[in-house]
Design an enzyme around this catalytic site. Sequence first.
Site, PDB file in Angstrom:
ATOM      1  N   CYS A   3       0.863  -1.186   0.000  1.00 33.31           N
ATOM      2  CA  CYS A   3       0.000   0.000   0.000  1.00 33.31           C
ATOM      3  C   CYS A   3       0.895   1.230   0.000  1.00 33.31           C
ATOM      4  O   CYS A   3       1.878   1.278   0.753  1.00 33.31           O
ATOM      5  CB  CYS A   3      -0.895  -0.017   1.235  1.00 33.31           C
ATOM      6  SG  CYS A   3      -1.991   1.408   1.351  1.00 33.31           S
ATOM      7  N   HIS A  21      -9.196  -3.747  -1.692  1.00 31.06           N
ATOM      8  CA  HIS A  21      -8.178  -2.952  -1.001  1.00 31.06           C
ATOM      9  C   HIS A  21      -8.520  -1.459  -1.063  1.00 31.06           C
ATOM     10  O   HIS A  21      -8.513  -0.763  -0.043  1.00 31.06           O
ATOM     11  CB  HIS A  21      -6.811  -3.241  -1.647  1.00 31.06           C
ATOM     12  CG  HIS A  21      -5.670  -2.457  -1.088  1.00 31.06           C
ATOM     13  ND1 HIS A  21      -4.591  -3.038  -0.468  1.00 31.06           N
ATOM     14  CD2 HIS A  21      -5.425  -1.118  -1.062  1.00 31.06           C
ATOM     15  CE1 HIS A  21      -3.750  -2.101  -0.062  1.00 31.06           C
ATOM     16  NE2 HIS A  21      -4.234  -0.922  -0.426  1.00 31.06           N
ATOM     17  N   GLU A  22      -8.857  -0.986  -2.267  1.00 31.04           N
ATOM     18  CA  GLU A  22      -9.123   0.455  -2.429  1.00 31.04           C
ATOM     19  C   GLU A  22     -10.400   0.870  -1.697  1.00 31.04           C
ATOM     20  O   GLU A  22     -10.440   1.927  -1.063  1.00 31.04           O
ATOM     21  CB  GLU A  22      -9.221   0.824  -3.910  1.00 31.04           C
ATOM     22  CG  GLU A  22      -7.964   0.585  -4.737  1.00 31.04           C
ATOM     23  CD  GLU A  22      -6.696   1.126  -4.102  1.00 31.04           C
ATOM     24  OE1 GLU A  22      -6.756   2.126  -3.363  1.00 31.04           O
ATOM     25  OE2 GLU A  22      -5.638   0.520  -4.322  1.00 31.04           O
ATOM     26  N   HIS A  31     -10.127   1.544   1.965  1.00 28.23           N
ATOM     27  CA  HIS A  31      -9.602   2.867   2.338  1.00 28.23           C
ATOM     28  C   HIS A  31     -10.746   3.843   2.630  1.00 28.23           C
ATOM     29  O   HIS A  31     -10.610   4.741   3.467  1.00 28.23           O
ATOM     30  CB  HIS A  31      -8.746   3.452   1.208  1.00 28.23           C
ATOM     31  CG  HIS A  31      -7.321   2.966   1.189  1.00 28.23           C
ATOM     32  ND1 HIS A  31      -6.432   3.207   2.205  1.00 28.23           N
ATOM     33  CD2 HIS A  31      -6.630   2.282   0.253  1.00 28.23           C
ATOM     34  CE1 HIS A  31      -5.246   2.680   1.896  1.00 28.23           C
ATOM     35  NE2 HIS A  31      -5.342   2.101   0.716  1.00 28.23           N
TER      36      HIS A  31
END
Length: 188
Positions: free
Chosen positions: A102, A144-145, A148
Site C-alpha cells: 500500500c 483494497h481500495e 480505504h
Amino acid sequence: MAIRKIAKMGHSVLRKPARAVSDPQSPEIRALVADMVETMQDANGAGLAAPQIHEDVRVVIFHVPAERASEAPDDRPAPLTVLINPTVEPLTAERELGLEGCLSVPGFVGAVPRFTRIRYSGYGLDGQKIEREASGFHARVVQHECDHLDGILYPQRMEDLSLFGYVEEVRRALEQRGDAQTVEEAAD
Ligand code: NI
C-alpha cells in the site's frame, strides 16, 4: 494536475470513513481524479483512494495491468477505472491469501485474505453507473481500495501478522521457497 502528498498509516484521514460524493460530474471531482491519476502513476501503484491524498471523499481509481491478470474468470486486464461512491458485494464466502502492499504503508507487504469473487458498482466521471464482477487480482485491488474509504488499511484485514514484513525480506523468503511470483501481486 499535480502530484499530491500521500498520507501514511497512522494519519487520521486514513482512519475514518470518507464522505459520499453528491455530484460525480462536478469539476472538483474531475480535478481530484486528475491529481489521483498523476499521483498513482508517479508512485507506480495499481490503485489509489482519495483519502490517501488527504481528500475525505468516496472516490477510488485502479487498473489491472495485463501481467497481473490471470486465467480466472473475470480476472481480465482492466483499463484505468474511476469509481465514485463504490459498493462491493462478495459473491462467495471463499477467501484466499495474497500479498498486498500500500502506498500509505511504504516498504511493507503482507498476506491478506480477500474474497475471491465480488460484484462492485459505482459511478464514473460521466455520471454513468458502472457494475462489474471480478475475481483474482482485479477483485483484490477493488477490495483494497474500497477499504480505504471505510478507514481500513490492509494490516487490519490480516489474520496472521507473521506474514507482514519489509518487502525485501518477504521477497527473499519467498524466493528461497521458490514462490517468487506471489510478491508481484503487491497492489496499490
Ligand atoms: Ni492502499
